[in-house]
Design a protein around this motif. Sequence first.
Motif, mmCIF file in Angstrom:
data_model
loop_
_atom_site.group_PDB
_atom_site.id
_atom_site.type_symbol
_atom_site.label_atom_id
_atom_site.label_comp_id
_atom_site.label_asym_id
_atom_site.label_seq_id
_atom_site.Cartn_x
_atom_site.Cartn_y
_atom_site.Cartn_z
ATOM 1 N N MET A 95 -33.928 27.502 21.907
ATOM 2 C CA MET A 95 -35.082 26.895 22.025
ATOM 3 C C MET A 95 -36.023 27.729 22.799
ATOM 4 S SD MET A 95 -33.864 24.417 25.067
ATOM 5 C CE MET A 95 -32.542 23.702 24.212
ATOM 6 N N PRO A 96 -37.507 27.300 22.872
ATOM 7 C CA PRO A 96 -38.425 28.378 23.674
ATOM 8 C C PRO A 96 -37.990 28.400 24.998
ATOM 9 C CG PRO A 96 -39.543 26.641 22.201
ATOM 10 C CD PRO A 96 -38.143 26.141 22.144
ATOM 11 N N LYS A 97 -38.303 29.606 25.712
ATOM 12 C CA LYS A 97 -38.022 30.161 27.012
ATOM 13 C C LYS A 97 -38.169 28.981 27.928
ATOM 14 C CE LYS A 97 -39.294 33.670 30.110
ATOM 15 N NZ LYS A 97 -40.219 34.356 30.503
ATOM 16 N N ASP A 102 -34.610 23.958 32.000
ATOM 17 C CA ASP A 102 -34.682 22.497 32.301
ATOM 18 C C ASP A 102 -33.383 21.933 31.346
ATOM 19 O OD1 ASP A 102 -36.339 22.137 33.914
ATOM 20 O OD2 ASP A 102 -37.974 21.349 32.466
ATOM 21 N N SER A 103 -33.252 22.225 30.138
ATOM 22 C CA SER A 103 -32.037 21.695 29.297
ATOM 23 C C SER A 103 -30.837 22.186 29.813
ATOM 24 C CB SER A 103 -32.394 22.540 27.770
ATOM 25 O OG SER A 103 -31.533 21.839 26.923
ATOM 26 N N ALA A 108 -25.751 21.011 32.434
ATOM 27 C CA ALA A 108 -24.855 21.354 33.551
ATOM 28 C C ALA A 108 -24.248 19.880 34.049
ATOM 29 C CB ALA A 108 -25.567 22.196 34.341
ATOM 30 N N LYS A 109 -25.027 18.884 34.329
ATOM 31 C CA LYS A 109 -25.056 17.492 34.948
ATOM 32 C C LYS A 109 -23.674 17.009 34.119
ATOM 33 C CE LYS A 109 -28.943 16.007 36.223
ATOM 34 N NZ LYS A 109 -30.339 15.276 36.339
ATOM 35 N N GLN A 110 -23.484 17.105 32.715
ATOM 36 C CA GLN A 110 -22.304 16.583 32.112
ATOM 37 C C GLN A 110 -21.063 17.715 32.398
ATOM 38 O OE1 GLN A 110 -23.286 16.068 28.018
ATOM 39 N NE2 GLN A 110 -25.500 16.398 28.466
ATOM 40 N N TYR A 111 -21.279 19.099 32.519
ATOM 41 C CA TYR A 111 -20.258 19.829 32.573
ATOM 42 C C TYR A 111 -19.662 19.932 33.966
ATOM 43 C CZ TYR A 111 -20.877 20.415 27.528
ATOM 44 O OH TYR A 111 -20.743 19.991 26.261
ATOM 45 N N GLU A 170 -25.000 30.289 23.137
ATOM 46 C CA GLU A 170 -23.958 30.177 24.295
ATOM 47 C C GLU A 170 -24.314 30.534 25.457
ATOM 48 O OE1 GLU A 170 -19.659 31.076 21.838
ATOM 49 O OE2 GLU A 170 -21.017 32.772 22.125
ATOM 50 N N VAL A 171 -24.240 29.520 26.349
ATOM 51 C CA VAL A 171 -24.672 29.760 27.748
ATOM 52 C C VAL A 171 -23.370 29.714 28.624
ATOM 53 C CG1 VAL A 171 -25.931 28.799 29.561
ATOM 54 C CG2 VAL A 171 -26.774 28.780 26.988
#
Length: 379
Positions: A95-97, A102-103, A108-111, A170-171
Motif C-alpha cells: 500500500m502507499p507509504k 497506520d495499517s 499489530a493489535k491482532q498479533y 512481509e513485515v
Amino acid sequence: MTLFGKQQEFFGLDISGTSVKVVQLKPGPSKPSLVAYGGMVLPVGSMQSDSEVDLQNVSNAIRQVVKKAKISATQCVAALPGSGVFTSIIRMPAMPKGELADSIRWQAKQYVPSPLEEVILDWHVVGEHVKKPAPGQKAAGTAGTADAADSAGQSGGSGTAATAGDKEIEVMLIAAPIALVRKYVKIIGGAGLKPLALEIEPLSLARSVVGVRQEPVVVLDVGQAGSEISIVENGIIRLNRNTTAGGGALTRAISQSLGVDANRAEQFKRDFGLREDKLEGQIPKAVKPVLDTMVAEIRRSLDFYREQPHPQGDIREMVVVGGTARMPELLPLLSGTFGVEAKIGDPWANVNYASALKQQLHELAPSFSVTVGLAMREM
Ligand SMILES: Nc1ncnc2c1ncn2[C@@H]1O[C@H](COP(=O)(O)OP(=O)(O)OP(=O)(O)O)[C@@H](O)[C@H]1O
Ligand SMILES: [Mg+2]
C-alpha cells in the motif's frame, strides 16, 4: 554514525541472566579491528530481580568490566533477551507509504499478545511478493527481530512503501515491553553509559556468525538460561523461538540424576558432554529430557520454515553458538538429528586482532557471538 567527522565510538554490551560481556571494535579498511573485550559473572539472581539494589549491582558489574577491559567508549549497543521480546512476520497487501504505518499498527493489535500501550513497537518491511491466488493476511511466523531489514528498505515508518497493486509485503513486527526497555536503560545509565541502541540477539548473531549470504541458515544459541533458535535467510531473520533448555538446565539435570553438586556436574558436562563411553553413559541419559525439548523446538522451527515458500532453497547448515556449543558430542547429535551440517560459529572470523590473542578468543568465540555482533552494528 555521523556523516562527517569522527564516527561515534561505542561498544557491544551483552547483559545475560548470569554474566556481562563487552566488546569494542573500530572500523578498519577490510574488516573491523578488536579494541577491547572482557566479561564477568553477575551476582546470582541480580538480573532476575527488579529491585533497586539488584539493578545497581548489575550496573556496578558493568562499570567494573568496562574499566578492567579498558573500553574507551561511553556509548553502547545492548541486546534485549529474545525471550522478553515479541517478534513476528506478517503479510499484508502492499500500500502507499502514507497508509502503511497506520495499517501495521492496526495489524499489530491482532498479533502482539500485550496491549500496544505497554510495548515499544518497531517494524521493518522484509520482503515483497506478487500476491498468491488465495489472498489473505496470515502470520508467517514468530520471529526474531530486524533492522537486518535495512537491506530490504523500510523501518519504523520511515521508509518508502511498495507500490500498491497485486503485491503483498512481509513485515517484521517487533514489540518490546516498555518495562523491559526501561530496565535496560536504567542499568546502562547506572553504569555511567549511554545506550545508543537496543536490539534483539538474533540480529546481532546474524551479523557476527552468518554475514551476507542468501542461503537459509539455522542459528542456535545455547547459553546458560536457555536456547534461542533463529533462521536467517538473505540477511533477514525469518523466524525466532526460545526455550528454557540451556546450559543451566543441562547442569541441573546432571547434578540431580548423578547425585553430585553443581560444580561437579558442570565439570562433567564440560569434560564428557554426551559421550556414551564416559561414566557408563549416565550423562547423555540424564540430560535427555533437556535435549528432547531443544530438539523439538528446533524441529518445529525447521518444519515451519519448510512449510513457507523458500525460494533460497532448503536449510543445510546450522551455526551453533553460546557456551554450550562446546559441549562434547553436541554438534554430531545436531547434525545427525536434523541432517544438516552443524558447526560452531566464529564471530571473530571477520575481525582483525593480534595473533597472540588467537587461542583465548577462539575459546571465547561461542560465548561472545552476540557481543561481537552488537559491536559490529553499522560497521
Ligand atoms: N566447554 C563447555 N562445555 C559445555 N558447556 C559449556 C562449556 N563452556 C561453557 N559452557 C556452558 O555455556 C553456558 C554459558 O554460555 P553463554 O556464555 O553463551 O551464556 P549467557 O550468554 O551468559 O547466557 P544466556 O544467553 O542464556 O542468557 C553455561 O551454561 C556453561 O556451563
Ligand atoms: Mg547469551
